[in-house]
Design an enzyme around this catalytic site. Structure first.
Site, PDB file in Angstrom:
ATOM      1  N   GLU A  68       0.839  -1.195   0.000  1.00  0.00           N
ATOM      2  CA  GLU A  68       0.000   0.000   0.000  1.00  0.00           C
ATOM      3  C   GLU A  68       0.873   1.243   0.000  1.00  0.00           C
ATOM      4  OE1 GLU A  68      -3.680   0.539   2.542  1.00  0.00           O
ATOM      5  OE2 GLU A  68      -2.337   1.955   3.540  1.00  0.00           O
ATOM      6  N   THR A 128      -4.181   4.791  -1.339  1.00  0.00           N
ATOM      7  CA  THR A 128      -5.236   5.260  -0.440  1.00  0.00           C
ATOM      8  C   THR A 128      -5.881   6.550  -0.961  1.00  0.00           C
ATOM      9  OG1 THR A 128      -3.759   6.549   0.976  1.00  0.00           O
ATOM     10  CG2 THR A 128      -4.036   4.220   1.531  1.00  0.00           C
ATOM     11  N   LYS A 180     -21.431  -6.409   3.106  1.00  0.00           N
ATOM     12  CA  LYS A 180     -20.511  -5.974   2.047  1.00  0.00           C
ATOM     13  C   LYS A 180     -20.355  -7.058   0.986  1.00  0.00           C
ATOM     14  CE  LYS A 180     -17.647  -3.259   5.256  1.00  0.00           C
ATOM     15  NZ  LYS A 180     -16.291  -3.108   5.825  1.00  0.00           N
ATOM     16  N   GLN A 185       5.109   5.046  15.780  1.00  0.00           N
ATOM     17  CA  GLN A 185       3.966   4.442  15.097  1.00  0.00           C
ATOM     18  C   GLN A 185       3.018   3.747  16.073  1.00  0.00           C
ATOM     19  OE1 GLN A 185       6.688   2.477  12.010  1.00  0.00           O
ATOM     20  NE2 GLN A 185       4.721   2.465  10.967  1.00  0.00           N
TER      21      GLN A 185
END
Length: 284
Positions: free
Chosen positions: A17, A48, A162, A209
């Site tokens: 990603e 994203t 979904k 993080q």
């Protein structure tokens, strides 16, 4: 290529990603990072999408750049802060660029809670994408439960909605204890949810993080992981090495236990992506 076809091959896949810049002056460094990761030839790369579609142009542009490297792009699309007009504008742009994979997300609610009130759930977006063209549609799932869900059972009901709306695969939120995913897979299969599940892995390369991760998602941190942060958190180089090693161990265990789809939240760091790809060279 459609991601559902990549996953149908039944072989281990590694994907990454990246996220687009918030401003135009930061575009080139992000594009360079995305290109370096694309050179690793992952199974696909996701890009994203900013809250309210603020970076939608950059999302489409970077996805198109990735496609130019022969890598399948997966464009994120969020809906809760968007109008239907905006959503269909982005879908039309994706079609025009030949981008056929979309990760459909509700998206985070804005701090003031003000939205156009045209969408409430990702399932609504999935249905609209399904009706708007021949897209392969992904969605998110939450092995530890979404932070806004009353409980895990309710969260799995939303996941089933979904799937029934038309999503072809799901990608998990990051997790650091593989046993959580194995338990989750058993429970969703019991509910009749059979679409492929891609495991989302976050290599934690700096201690800062951790507070962001736990603050946003409430992710469980196992003792082994906490010990790594406690021991190496003040040494950036050591923490980076240890974080990549921990993520690699997770991935190897997942593949050994039949979880073939691995999606790495690489945080636009080509060196981290490259190290993980190298660590798995023979396994993949």
């Amino acid at each position: 290529m459609k991601i559902r076809n990549i996953l149908a091959a039944g072989k281990p896949t590694l994907s990454f990603e990246v996220f687009p810049p918030k401003t135009v002056d930061a575009y080139e460094p992000v594009e360079r990072a995305a290109c370096e990761i694309a050179k690793l030839k992952p199974a696909f790369m996701s890009v994203t999408y900013g809250a309210g579609g603020g970076t939608s142009r950059y999302t489409v542009d970077i996805a198109d750049t990735i496609k130019g490297y022969g890598v399948t792009p997966l464009a994120h699309l969020t809906c809760v802060s968007s109008t239907r007009e905006k959503v269909h504008q982005v879908l039309d742009e994706l079609k025009s660029r030949g981008i056929e994979n979309v990760l459909a997300l509700r998206g985070d609610l804005p701090a003031d809670g003000e939205t156009p009130r045209e969408y409430r759930y990702a399932s609504q977006l999935i249905r609209e994408i399904k009706e708007s063209g021949d897209f392969c549609i992904g969605a998110a799932c939450y092995p530890e439960g979404h932070v806004e869900s009353a409980n895990k059972s309710v969260d799995m009901d939303y996941l089933k909605e979904k799937v029934e709306a038309g999503c072809d695969f799901v990608t998990t939120q990051m997790f650091f204890d593989n046993s959580i995913l194995y338990s989750y897979l058993y429970r969703i299969r019991e509910k009749g949810i059979t679409v492929p599940v891609i495991a989302g892995i976050m290599p934690v390369t700096n201690a800062k993080q951790i507070s962001r991760i736990t603050g946003m998602s409430g992710t469980y941190l196992p003792a082994r992981f906490k010990a790594i942060v406690d021991r190496f958190g003040d040494n950036p180089a050591a923490m980076k090495q240890a974080g990549i090693a921990y993520a690699t161990d997770q991935i190897i265990d997942l593949i050994a236990n039949g979880v073939n789809g691995i999606h790495v939240y690489s945080m636009n760091k080509p060196d981290v992506a490259a190290r993980i790809r190298e660590n798995l060279s023979e396994i993949l």
